[in-house]
Design an enzyme around this catalytic site. Structure first.
Site, short mmCIF file in Angstrom:
data_model
loop_
_atom_site.label_atom_id
_atom_site.label_comp_id
_atom_site.label_asym_id
_atom_site.label_seq_id
_atom_site.Cartn_x
_atom_site.Cartn_y
_atom_site.Cartn_z
N ARG A 42 -7.46 -0.32 -6.58
CA ARG A 42 -7.68 0.77 -5.63
C ARG A 42 -7.85 2.06 -6.45
NH1 ARG A 42 -4.23 1.02 -0.47
NH2 ARG A 42 -6.15 2.03 0.22
N ASN A 71 -5.81 12.24 0.73
CA ASN A 71 -4.87 11.44 1.52
C ASN A 71 -5.67 10.66 2.56
OD1 ASN A 71 -2.12 10.64 2.09
ND2 ASN A 71 -2.29 11.77 4.00
N LYS A 72 -4.97 9.84 3.30
CA LYS A 72 -5.61 8.94 4.26
C LYS A 72 -6.65 9.65 5.12
CE LYS A 72 -5.16 5.46 4.46
NZ LYS A 72 -6.10 4.64 3.66
N GLN A 102 -1.81 2.07 9.86
CA GLN A 102 -0.53 2.25 9.16
C GLN A 102 0.49 3.01 10.02
OE1 GLN A 102 -3.52 2.86 7.81
NE2 GLN A 102 -3.56 2.58 5.61
N ASP A 148 -2.31 10.88 -1.92
CA ASP A 148 -2.65 9.83 -2.88
C ASP A 148 -3.01 10.41 -4.24
OD1 ASP A 148 -2.91 8.26 -0.29
OD2 ASP A 148 -3.13 6.76 -1.88
N ARG A 172 0.85 -1.19 0.00
CA ARG A 172 0.00 0.00 0.00
C ARG A 172 0.89 1.24 0.00
NH1 ARG A 172 2.45 1.84 3.66
NH2 ARG A 172 0.94 3.52 3.67
N ALA A 228 0.68 5.13 -2.20
CA ALA A 228 0.50 5.41 -3.62
C ALA A 228 1.73 5.10 -4.50
CB ALA A 228 0.05 6.87 -3.79
O1 MRU Z 1 -4.50 3.09 2.17
P1 MRU Z 1 -3.02 3.35 2.03
O2 MRU Z 1 -2.22 2.80 3.15
O3 MRU Z 1 -2.51 2.93 0.67
O4 MRU Z 1 -2.90 4.91 2.10
C1 MRU Z 1 -1.63 5.50 2.04
C2 MRU Z 1 -1.66 6.96 2.24
O5 MRU Z 1 -2.69 7.57 2.40
C3 MRU Z 1 -0.35 7.66 2.13
O6 MRU Z 1 -0.35 8.82 2.92
C4 MRU Z 1 -0.11 8.07 0.69
O7 MRU Z 1 -0.30 6.99 -0.19
C5 MRU Z 1 1.24 8.62 0.48
S1 MRU Z 1 2.45 7.34 0.59
C6 MRU Z 1 3.96 7.95 0.25
#
Ligand code: MRU
Length: 327
Positions: free
Chosen positions: A80, A229-230, A178, A219, A46, A48
């Site tokens: 995704r 983003n998350k 995470q 993302d 996981r 991006a």
């Molecule tokens: O659901 P995820 O774990 O793939 O989400 C990841 C994030 O939101 C990160 O902040 C984003 O991908 C940047 S990673 C360098």
């Protein structure tokens, strides 16, 4: 010790199963594009940029096994929906195939370029972190989420290596955790001072003057500088504004989607409510209660102090400055 999320082995991919961390370091052997698609969907990998890199290698495996390129593209892309890097990498691979370039070489370049972008962002972004800074971050944006080094966490890593004393507040990042499982694991390995906090602690810490700067990843970023983003990122940005704390986003140019004018158009992934109601298979809510899990949120540009990219820092964040930086 180097943290790596995946290794390309020439004909297959070795992938660190991030669902098992920090308990176990279990490596998966993926041998075709369908296995890669499943690993992206179930979040064994996981983040991006990492998703984009492994999808590129998945594409290589699919094509070398004689699968139809359209089918390979669709299988990998329908995993995704929010991470821009996934679609960016697959488009680049498809273009390489159509123009007769060596696709394995192209996938390696995608990985190498991401690593270089991260290093550059680390150098640029670390100037924003002062010695002794208490930095808050969300989700995992480290080596595990990229080709290596990291975006927001890469900035923190670089600041640390430059000798700045930093302390990181690590949002646990419900429900996939995470922050608690992955970011804390990376920081611990690097010997960077940190404290894991529940997501709902951030506001109170800010109100007590215990947070100097917030830095997160992205993302997908739109043409006007809105950032997906998350989930939980938006709340942090609002809190930062209220408390007058700088709020930075760090992402490579490959995360920008200039075809999208504003954040309203970003496809936001909705994952199963069961992921909210269970932690590691342990039920924490009544089975029949509905639960909502929007995996990402969108932060408007006006709440963002600056976006750190490998091409420079965009600040103030607006359409003109995004265009200027990326063109
Ligand atoms: O659901 P995820 O774990 O793939 O989400 C990841 C994030 O939101 C990160 O902040 C984003 O991908 C940047 S990673 C360098």
């Amino acid at each position: 010790m180097e943290v790596k999320a995946f290794y390309w082995m020439g004909d297959h991919l070795l992938l660190l199963d991030q669902r098992q961390l920090p308990e176990k370091e279990l490596w998966l052997e993926l041998r075709d594009h369908r296995e890669v698609a499943e690993a992206i969907r179930n979040m064994a990998v996981r983040g991006a940029p990492a998703i984009g890199c492994v999808a590129a290698y998945g594409f290589v495996m699919g094509i070398s096994k004689g699968s139809d390129p359209e089918e390979v593209y669709i299988t990998l892309s329908q995993t995704r929906p929010t991470a821009r890097n996934l679609f960016w990498a697959l488009d680049r691979m498809m273009e390489a195939l159509k123009t007769g370039r060596d696709i394995e070489e192209e996938a390696r370049k995608i990985e190498q370029e991401d690593l270089e972008a991260n290093r550059r962002m680390g150098d640029l972004g670390s100037k924003l972190i002062h010695d002794g800074a208490r930095v808050l971050t969300h989700c995992n944006t480290g080596a595990l989420a990229t080709a290596g080094w990291g975006t927001a966490l890469g900035v923190i890593r670089t600041a640390h290596l430059k000798g700045k004393k930093v302390h990181v507040w690590v949002d646990e990042t419900r429900p996939y955790l995470q922050g608690a499982r992955l970011t804390a694991w990376e920081l611990f390995k690097e010997g960077i001072m940190h404290t894991v906090i529940t997501d709902n602690s951030a506001g109170y810490l800010m109100s007590r003057g215990l947070v100097d700067v917030i830095i997160v990843g992205a993302d997908r970023i739109t043409a006007n500088g809105e950032v997906a983003n998350k989930i939980g990122t938006y709340s942090l940005a609002v809190l930062a504004k209220y408390h007058g704390i700088p709020f930075y986003v760090c992402a490579p140019s490959t995360t920008f989607d200039l075809s999208i004018a504003s954040g309203k158009e970003i496809p936001i992934e909705e994952r199963s409510g069961s992921e909210v109601k269970e932690i590691g298979g342990f039920k924490i809510a009544p089975e029949n209660s509905p639960a909502l899990y929007l995996s990402f949120d969108v932060t408007p540009a006006e709440l963002i102090t600056g976006i750190i990219t490998e091409r420079g820092i965009i600040s103030p964040v607006n359409k003109e400055n995004v265009k200027k930086c990326l063109s």
